[in-house]
Structure formats: C-alpha cells, structure tokens
Design an enzyme around this catalytic site. Structure first.
Site, mmCIF file in Angstrom:
data_model
loop_
_atom_site.group_PDB
_atom_site.id
_atom_site.type_symbol
_atom_site.label_atom_id
_atom_site.label_comp_id
_atom_site.label_asym_id
_atom_site.label_seq_id
_atom_site.Cartn_x
_atom_site.Cartn_y
_atom_site.Cartn_z
ATOM 1 N N TYR A 52 0.892 -1.377 0.087
ATOM 2 C CA TYR A 52 0.037 -0.109 0.020
ATOM 3 C C TYR A 52 0.729 1.243 0.150
ATOM 4 O O TYR A 52 0.375 2.197 -0.611
ATOM 5 C CB TYR A 52 -0.935 -0.030 1.066
ATOM 6 C CG TYR A 52 -2.036 -1.019 0.752
ATOM 7 C CD1 TYR A 52 -3.113 -0.552 -0.044
ATOM 8 C CD2 TYR A 52 -2.001 -2.142 1.242
ATOM 9 C CE1 TYR A 52 -3.976 -1.535 -0.214
ATOM 10 C CE2 TYR A 52 -3.055 -3.359 1.261
ATOM 11 C CZ TYR A 52 -4.055 -2.659 0.171
ATOM 12 O OH TYR A 52 -5.149 -3.916 0.040
ATOM 13 N N ARG A 55 1.558 1.923 -3.456
ATOM 14 C CA ARG A 55 0.423 2.475 -4.147
ATOM 15 C C ARG A 55 -0.018 3.731 -3.749
ATOM 16 O O ARG A 55 -0.474 4.731 -4.666
ATOM 17 C CB ARG A 55 -0.716 1.565 -3.877
ATOM 18 C CG ARG A 55 -0.856 0.302 -4.525
ATOM 19 C CD ARG A 55 -1.968 -0.668 -4.355
ATOM 20 N NE ARG A 55 -2.761 -0.198 -5.398
ATOM 21 C CZ ARG A 55 -4.198 -0.327 -5.120
ATOM 22 N NH1 ARG A 55 -4.531 -1.174 -3.956
ATOM 23 N NH2 ARG A 55 -4.960 -0.129 -5.995
ATOM 24 N N ASP A 90 -8.565 5.553 -4.486
ATOM 25 C CA ASP A 90 -7.909 6.663 -4.707
ATOM 26 C C ASP A 90 -8.760 8.011 -4.552
ATOM 27 O O ASP A 90 -9.984 7.776 -4.103
ATOM 28 C CB ASP A 90 -7.333 6.603 -6.169
ATOM 29 C CG ASP A 90 -8.571 6.801 -7.524
ATOM 30 O OD1 ASP A 90 -9.242 7.696 -7.107
ATOM 31 O OD2 ASP A 90 -8.489 5.730 -8.278
ATOM 32 N N HIS A 105 -14.995 0.946 -0.638
ATOM 33 C CA HIS A 105 -13.911 0.142 -0.181
ATOM 34 C C HIS A 105 -12.870 0.964 0.437
ATOM 35 O O HIS A 105 -11.721 0.246 0.531
ATOM 36 C CB HIS A 105 -13.406 -0.405 -1.668
ATOM 37 C CG HIS A 105 -13.996 -1.443 -2.151
ATOM 38 N ND1 HIS A 105 -14.119 -2.104 -3.382
ATOM 39 C CD2 HIS A 105 -15.214 -2.337 -1.405
ATOM 40 C CE1 HIS A 105 -14.779 -2.968 -3.734
ATOM 41 N NE2 HIS A 105 -15.567 -2.762 -2.665
ATOM 42 N N CYS A 113 -6.633 3.304 13.218
ATOM 43 C CA CYS A 113 -5.696 2.655 14.130
ATOM 44 C C CYS A 113 -6.719 1.472 14.693
ATOM 45 O O CYS A 113 -7.915 1.673 15.089
ATOM 46 C CB CYS A 113 -5.819 3.704 15.431
ATOM 47 S SG CYS A 113 -5.003 2.777 16.930
ATOM 48 N N CYS A 132 0.388 5.718 16.642
ATOM 49 C CA CYS A 132 -0.783 6.177 16.526
ATOM 50 C C CYS A 132 -0.855 7.558 17.376
ATOM 51 O O CYS A 132 -0.483 7.491 18.743
ATOM 52 C CB CYS A 132 -2.049 5.463 16.998
ATOM 53 S SG CYS A 132 -3.558 6.297 17.126
ATOM 54 N N GLY A 172 -16.164 1.624 -15.818
ATOM 55 C CA GLY A 172 -14.872 0.826 -15.561
ATOM 56 C C GLY A 172 -14.724 -0.090 -14.399
ATOM 57 O O GLY A 172 -13.872 -0.089 -13.747
ATOM 58 N N THR A 173 -15.874 -0.901 -14.301
ATOM 59 C CA THR A 173 -15.542 -2.155 -13.301
ATOM 60 C C THR A 173 -15.926 -3.225 -14.046
ATOM 61 O O THR A 173 -16.702 -3.318 -15.085
ATOM 62 C CB THR A 173 -16.470 -1.804 -11.981
ATOM 63 O OG1 THR A 173 -16.451 -3.072 -11.276
ATOM 64 C CG2 THR A 173 -17.735 -1.475 -12.484
ATOM 65 N N LEU A 199 -14.439 -0.696 -20.866
ATOM 66 C CA LEU A 199 -13.804 -0.914 -22.102
ATOM 67 C C LEU A 199 -13.990 -1.984 -22.709
ATOM 68 O O LEU A 199 -14.007 -1.993 -24.080
ATOM 69 C CB LEU A 199 -12.027 -1.207 -21.294
ATOM 70 C CG LEU A 199 -10.796 -1.042 -22.287
ATOM 71 C CD1 LEU A 199 -10.886 0.326 -23.194
ATOM 72 C CD2 LEU A 199 -9.637 -1.398 -21.897
HETATM 73 N N1 APR Z 1 -11.757 2.648 -19.476
HETATM 74 C C1 APR Z 1 -12.737 2.379 -19.384
HETATM 75 N N2 APR Z 1 -12.816 0.941 -18.504
HETATM 76 C C2 APR Z 1 -11.404 0.299 -18.269
HETATM 77 C C3 APR Z 1 -10.318 1.085 -18.622
HETATM 78 C C4 APR Z 1 -10.429 2.406 -19.458
HETATM 79 N N3 APR Z 1 -9.394 3.088 -19.992
HETATM 80 N N4 APR Z 1 -9.245 0.356 -18.779
HETATM 81 C C5 APR Z 1 -9.732 -0.709 -17.948
HETATM 82 N N5 APR Z 1 -11.233 -0.659 -17.927
HETATM 83 C C6 APR Z 1 -11.872 -1.741 -17.353
HETATM 84 C C7 APR Z 1 -11.754 -3.101 -17.616
HETATM 85 O O1 APR Z 1 -12.150 -3.576 -18.890
HETATM 86 C C8 APR Z 1 -12.302 -3.918 -16.368
HETATM 87 O O2 APR Z 1 -13.541 -4.310 -16.851
HETATM 88 O O3 APR Z 1 -12.124 -1.527 -15.762
HETATM 89 C C9 APR Z 1 -12.158 -2.726 -15.374
HETATM 90 C C10 APR Z 1 -11.282 -2.818 -14.135
HETATM 91 O O4 APR Z 1 -11.624 -4.106 -13.323
HETATM 92 P P1 APR Z 1 -11.139 -4.307 -12.131
HETATM 93 O O5 APR Z 1 -9.429 -4.516 -12.090
HETATM 94 O O6 APR Z 1 -11.571 -5.955 -11.848
HETATM 95 O O7 APR Z 1 -11.467 -3.506 -11.165
HETATM 96 P P2 APR Z 1 -12.721 -3.197 -10.296
HETATM 97 O O8 APR Z 1 -13.862 -3.646 -10.975
HETATM 98 O O9 APR Z 1 -12.840 -1.861 -9.867
HETATM 99 O O10 APR Z 1 -12.458 -4.193 -9.071
HETATM 100 C C11 APR Z 1 -13.562 -4.075 -7.817
HETATM 101 O O11 APR Z 1 -12.056 -5.426 -6.624
HETATM 102 O O12 APR Z 1 -10.148 -6.050 -6.437
HETATM 103 C C12 APR Z 1 -11.084 -5.289 -5.618
HETATM 104 O O13 APR Z 1 -11.246 -3.732 -3.879
HETATM 105 C C13 APR Z 1 -10.966 -3.971 -5.330
HETATM 106 O O14 APR Z 1 -12.248 -2.111 -5.653
HETATM 107 C C14 APR Z 1 -11.840 -3.262 -6.207
HETATM 108 C C15 APR Z 1 -12.718 -4.424 -6.619
#
Ligand code: APR
Length: 231
Positions: A52, A55, A90, A105, A113, A132, A172-173, A199
C-alpha cells in the site's frame, strides 16, 4: 430525478493507476490473499504495508483524467440529485472536484488505528513502527481500506439510493466483486434505467439496459454531455 454512478478501477486507468485483475490473476505480482485480506495482514503486516505504501506514493504522482472531470461537471451542472459511489480507494474524484464521494472500499490516503479506531489522513508510508498519535499505540495503524472478507462501508446509504434512482451508470468495473456487482440488479428492481460504460463489456453486461464499450476518458464526457443536454 436521481442518478447513481458507480465507478471502478477502469475510470482511473488513464490516469496511470493500474487496474487490479491482470491476466495472471495477480495484483501487481502479489496474491490477493497476501495483500488484501485481514489474514494476510495478520501473517505479514510489513509486506501489506509495503504494497500500500507503493500504491500511495504512486497515487500522489497522478492526476484526475477527463472522466473524473466530467463526473465533477455533472455534479455541478445537473439539476437532479447525483450519488457518486466508487470502489476505488484513490482520491481522483475528489481532486477532480466531485463534492461528495461514497467510498465503498475505503480510502488509501487515510489510516485507521486498530486499537482506538481513529481514522486520519495519511500521506506517508506506514509500517509496524508507525505511531498512532491519538492513543500512542505502536504497530496498530492500517490502511483505511476494505479487504476481502471485510464489510464494505456505506451499504445502507447506497441501498437506499439505488432503490430510489431513476438511472444507474456503472463505469470501468469488471463486475466481479460483490456487493458492487449486485448494484445493477438492485437499481433495476427499483425501476432505474441502467447503463454500463467499460473498456470491454464486463461480466454483467447482459444485466444492463445498455452497454457501451470504450475508454472512460472518451465515453464518460460524451455521456455527461447527453445527460446535461436532456436537462
Ligand atoms: N476505460 C474504461 N474501462 C477500463 C479502462 C478504461 N481506460 N481500462 C480498463 N477498464 C476496465 C476493464 O475492462 C475492467 O472491466 O475496468 C475494469 C477494471 O476491473 P477490475 O480491475 O476488476 O477493477 P474493479 O472492477 O474496480 O474491481 C473491484 O475488486 O480488487 C477489488 O477492491 C478492489 O475495488 C476493487 C474491486
């Protein structure tokens, strides 16, 4: 009108923050259970702190991108009620100007602490030797983030927002981590129209009313224009 936006790692990718799930299933070379579980922290806190710390340092060097800025503009200019929920730890939404961000998250730039429970801003490295400043405890600070097996923050508030939303947009998830992966169905059950901006179509693409593929830095500003034009 009420809208709920959920963001994931993909919205910060173009800022230079790496997404989590590489093709090898590792997080920057680490096994998830080693760096993102309470058990991993109990076993080897220094490794978790190093992960961390790296990061956190990188986060302090990057900037919000066009997608974060567009969501901040939406909050400023749209007449409806906007709830912005992020899985990201972030602070790029805040730095882009989004006024209220629900961090499901937790937040990388905060420590907690484990002895006295106090959450504080944290921009420096943490280690087992960190003190702390509230309770004077040593070896008791941890990143204020939610690890696998821990309960995410703000779930009640998010549930209420989803239930009363007119629309829900996921950006983006990958849709592989619950409870966030369940938000699309909760929003639909409450009568919301649902849209995915990613994406590639995520694991849950077929659950959305509409799914658009592309980079967040392009898709999100275009979508925000549409929402603002519709009034
Ligand atoms: N624009 C849009 N989407 C994008 C881009 C981009 N430039 N680059 C990557 N992606 C997409 C990928 O295709 C993917 O579907 O973002 C997604 C990222 O997926 P993960 O890495 O699994 O992230 P996330 O879904 O936020 O993960 C959820 O899991 O690991 C834990 O706690 C962590 O908050 C996180 C949670």
């Amino acid at each position: 009108m009420k809208g709920v936006v959920l963001t994931g790692a993909g919205i910060s990718a173009e800022s230079g923050v790496p997404v989590f799930r590489g093709d090898d299933g590792l997080w920057e070379g680490h096994r998830i259970e080693d760096v993102a579980t309470p058990e991993g922290f109990a076993r080897d806190a220094e490794t978790v702190h190093r992960f961390y710390n790296g990061r956190r340092r990188r986060l302090l060097e990057v900037e919000p991108n066009a997608a974060h800025l567009a969501l901040a503009r939406l909050a400023r200019e749209w007449a409806g009620e906007l709830v912005l929920v992020t899985q990201n730890i972030d602070d790029l939404h805040e730095r882009a100007g989004s006024p209220e961000v629900v961090h499901l998250h937790g937040e990388l730039l905060k420590s907690r602490c484990t002895a006295c429970g106090v959450v504080r801003e944290c921009r420096d490295d943490l280690s087992r030797a960190s003190l702390c400043e509230v309770c004077d405890g040593i070896d008791c600070l941890r990143p204020h983030v939610v690890w696998f097996g821990e309960r995410p923050f703000h779930l009640g508030e998010i549930e209420q927002a989803l239930d009363s939303a007119d629309w829900f947009v996921s950006i983006g998830t990958s849709g592989r981590v619950y409870p966030a992966a369940g938000f699309v169905l909760a929003a639909k059950a409450g009568g919301a129209r649902t849209l995915e901006l990613n994406l590639d179509p995520g694991a849950l693409a077929s659950s959305f009313d509409e799914s658009r593929s592309g980079r967040a830095g392009e898709l999100v500003p275009a979508w925000v224009e549409e929402v603002l034009a519709a009034g």
